[in-house]
Motif scaffolding. Sequence first.
Motif, PDB file in Angstrom:
ATOM      1  N   ASN A  45       0.843  -1.189   0.000  1.00  0.00           N
ATOM      2  CA  ASN A  45       0.000   0.000   0.000  1.00  0.00           C
ATOM      3  C   ASN A  45       0.887   1.251   0.000  1.00  0.00           C
ATOM      4  OD1 ASN A  45      -2.813   1.179   0.537  1.00  0.00           O
ATOM      5  ND2 ASN A  45      -1.533   2.224   2.036  1.00  0.00           N
ATOM      6  N   GLU A  46       0.607   2.160  -0.922  1.00  0.00           N
ATOM      7  CA  GLU A  46       1.334   3.435  -0.977  1.00  0.00           C
ATOM      8  C   GLU A  46       2.825   3.216  -0.754  1.00  0.00           C
ATOM      9  OE1 GLU A  46      -0.788   5.815   1.886  1.00  0.00           O
ATOM     10  OE2 GLU A  46      -2.193   6.495   0.378  1.00  0.00           O
ATOM     11  N   ILE A  47       3.399   2.438  -1.660  1.00  0.00           N
ATOM     12  CA  ILE A  47       4.829   2.097  -1.513  1.00  0.00           C
ATOM     13  C   ILE A  47       5.710   3.350  -1.477  1.00  0.00           C
ATOM     14  CG2 ILE A  47       5.308   1.830  -3.997  1.00  0.00           C
ATOM     15  CD1 ILE A  47       6.859  -0.784  -3.198  1.00  0.00           C
ATOM     16  N   ARG A  67     -13.228  10.542  11.407  1.00  0.00           N
ATOM     17  CA  ARG A  67     -14.081   9.486  10.870  1.00  0.00           C
ATOM     18  C   ARG A  67     -14.115   9.490   9.338  1.00  0.00           C
ATOM     19  NH1 ARG A  67     -16.788   6.961  14.934  1.00  0.00           N
ATOM     20  NH2 ARG A  67     -16.371   7.969  16.921  1.00  0.00           N
ATOM     21  N   TYR A  68     -14.153   8.280   8.773  1.00  0.00           N
ATOM     22  CA  TYR A  68     -14.126   8.143   7.322  1.00  0.00           C
ATOM     23  C   TYR A  68     -15.267   7.280   6.791  1.00  0.00           C
ATOM     24  CZ  TYR A  68      -9.420  10.100   6.527  1.00  0.00           C
ATOM     25  OH  TYR A  68      -8.330  10.934   6.403  1.00  0.00           O
ATOM     26  N   GLY A  69     -16.149   6.776   7.681  1.00  0.00           N
ATOM     27  CA  GLY A  69     -17.060   5.722   7.227  1.00  0.00           C
ATOM     28  C   GLY A  69     -18.443   6.160   6.791  1.00  0.00           C
ATOM     29  N   SER A 101      -7.429   6.420  12.267  1.00  0.00           N
ATOM     30  CA  SER A 101      -6.647   7.147  11.261  1.00  0.00           C
ATOM     31  C   SER A 101      -5.186   6.686  11.323  1.00  0.00           C
ATOM     32  CB  SER A 101      -6.743   8.644  11.562  1.00  0.00           C
ATOM     33  OG  SER A 101      -5.564   9.305  11.197  1.00  0.00           O
ATOM     34  N   ALA A 102      -4.578   6.582  10.144  1.00  0.00           N
ATOM     35  CA  ALA A 102      -3.164   6.174  10.121  1.00  0.00           C
ATOM     36  C   ALA A 102      -2.274   7.307  10.624  1.00  0.00           C
ATOM     37  CB  ALA A 102      -2.754   5.778   8.708  1.00  0.00           C
ATOM     38  N   GLY A 103      -2.546   8.520  10.181  1.00  0.00           N
ATOM     39  CA  GLY A 103      -1.647   9.631  10.470  1.00  0.00           C
ATOM     40  C   GLY A 103      -1.781  10.179  11.879  1.00  0.00           C
TER      41      GLY A 103
HETATM   42  C1  BG6 Z   1      -3.990   6.772   3.160  1.00  0.00           C
HETATM   43  C2  BG6 Z   1      -3.649   5.506   3.909  1.00  0.00           C
HETATM   44  O1  BG6 Z   1      -2.877   7.313   2.607  1.00  0.00           O
HETATM   45  O2  BG6 Z   1      -4.543   7.788   3.933  1.00  0.00           O
HETATM   46  C3  BG6 Z   1      -4.722   5.129   4.918  1.00  0.00           C
HETATM   47  O3  BG6 Z   1      -3.450   4.446   3.006  1.00  0.00           O
HETATM   48  C4  BG6 Z   1      -5.071   6.344   5.737  1.00  0.00           C
HETATM   49  O4  BG6 Z   1      -4.241   4.086   5.710  1.00  0.00           O
HETATM   50  C5  BG6 Z   1      -5.599   7.403   4.780  1.00  0.00           C
HETATM   51  O5  BG6 Z   1      -5.977   6.084   6.750  1.00  0.00           O
HETATM   52  C6  BG6 Z   1      -6.092   8.651   5.448  1.00  0.00           C
HETATM   53  O6  BG6 Z   1      -5.092   9.185   6.247  1.00  0.00           O
HETATM   54  P1  BG6 Z   1      -5.315   9.440   7.779  1.00  0.00           P
HETATM   55  O7  BG6 Z   1      -3.988   9.871   8.285  1.00  0.00           O
HETATM   56  O8  BG6 Z   1      -6.346  10.490   7.855  1.00  0.00           O
HETATM   57  O9  BG6 Z   1      -5.770   8.159   8.342  1.00  0.00           O
END
Ligand code: BG6
Length: 487
Positions: free
Chosen positions: A198-200, A448-450, A439-441
Amino acid sequence: MGFPKGFLWGGSISAAQIEGAWDEGGKSPVSVDYCTAGSTTKRREIWYLDQNGQRAHRYWEPVDELDEGCRFKLFDDLHYTNHVASDFYHHYKEDLKLFKEMGYTTFNTSISWARILPYGMKGGVNQEGVEFYRDVFKTAVEYGMDPVITLYKYDEPVSLLEQHGGWRNRAMIDEFVAFAKICFKEYKEYVNKWMTFNEINIIMPLDGQPSKKNQRNLIYLHNQLVAAARATIAAHEIDEHLKVGCMICGNMSYPLTPDPMDALKRYEKFQDFFCYSADTQMRGYYPPFAKRIWKQYGIKPQITDQDQKDLMNGKADFIGFSYYSSGVVTTHEIDANQTTEGNILGTVKNPYLKANAWGWQIDPVGFRHFLHIINDRYNAPIFDVENGIGLIEKEEDGVCHDPERIAYHREHIKQMRKAVDEGVNLFGYTTWGCIDLVSAGTGQMDKRYGFIYVDMDDEGHGDLHRSKKDSFYWYKKVIASNGEDLD
Ligand code: BG6
């Protein structure tokens, strides 16, 4: 016109961000298991013991290796959002049923390496982990989805970092290929579309200096590019019907001024961040401008004859990407208040765009523009793996209204439809993420993203119940009309 028949619609999630059960089912820890949550203004942090055995912390990075002599360690007084996350591990049947109800024809998640080979090749396969994903994929297929599965999403087992010192060691290539082969063999009955890393390119925001960190990232990336190519070759040998894509973090940016130096800087940023990895994976060799990068950073990765052959023979079958926002680049002096955040890359503010609470600038037209750029450059099937917006949302009386999310996706899908009408060879769209997750960051549940609300917050309050947001019903209509009904 519009989206072709059979266009794939769905949503995207990832193991470490959704599963929870961080120490269940034979899984070993991964680096985000040691991370706490940040906020709208702060990145998340990783906590550990330093060389003197003292508690220490610093910002999390997607390829997170501790300095020599430091040790991963959990502290009782800290809260780790990934440990429970959305608890997909225990809720996957319910969640997949909700995805089915929305009409998904595809679904993207990643496989946790640490569930399959918790201690690497030498520790052997964890059958419980293998069976978990088998049931996830089988259920998804039974529900009418054609899953597109990612092998790696910044979550190698910490035990491998400890054994090999991480991605600087080419031993990680063999470890990854062993993991990939297990997945291809075990799941080929259910999964025929894969993505390797993912996103290498996520370790490529280099800052122009020939620092140790930048040099290290170029070596890591080379080893991951070779690992991806070898895994792709293995997939084709295991079953010629398997398609294996790359997955690149999207980059769309504009020069701040018409100064030719701004335009050149913008293009070089696109080359460095996006094309360096994407060209190599799609064409089978490093692009010519790699020489500029290696010179600038004072290092050239060791590229063996075998690496060259593998990169060529293990080219990706399609290009997957993420797109959230766009940026602006300049060579001119700017004030700190003119900058803002974006996915991985900070940027200059664009006065023509609005942003979310984390400063990510919303740019649907840039999305269409970007689709054309990659279509023209690679002339290959394209898959949009991630597109979405992080929002602060509350559920009240079992209901969550999320008009901003609907507006974001509506505008992006409109532009995506135009791009398809204009000839872009896009075969699917999975939103990030279809259900709330960590969130990853920033490590937040509150970002929230869902389309599905999960009752859990940054402090660990919540009973994890799921409820459908307004966007759930909206996306269902979009899918049922194959992208025609966006109202
Ligand atoms: C993407 C990642 O780049 O960004 C996800 O592949 C990530 O894993 C998404 O959740 C959104 O970023 P963030 O930091 O808001 O979670």
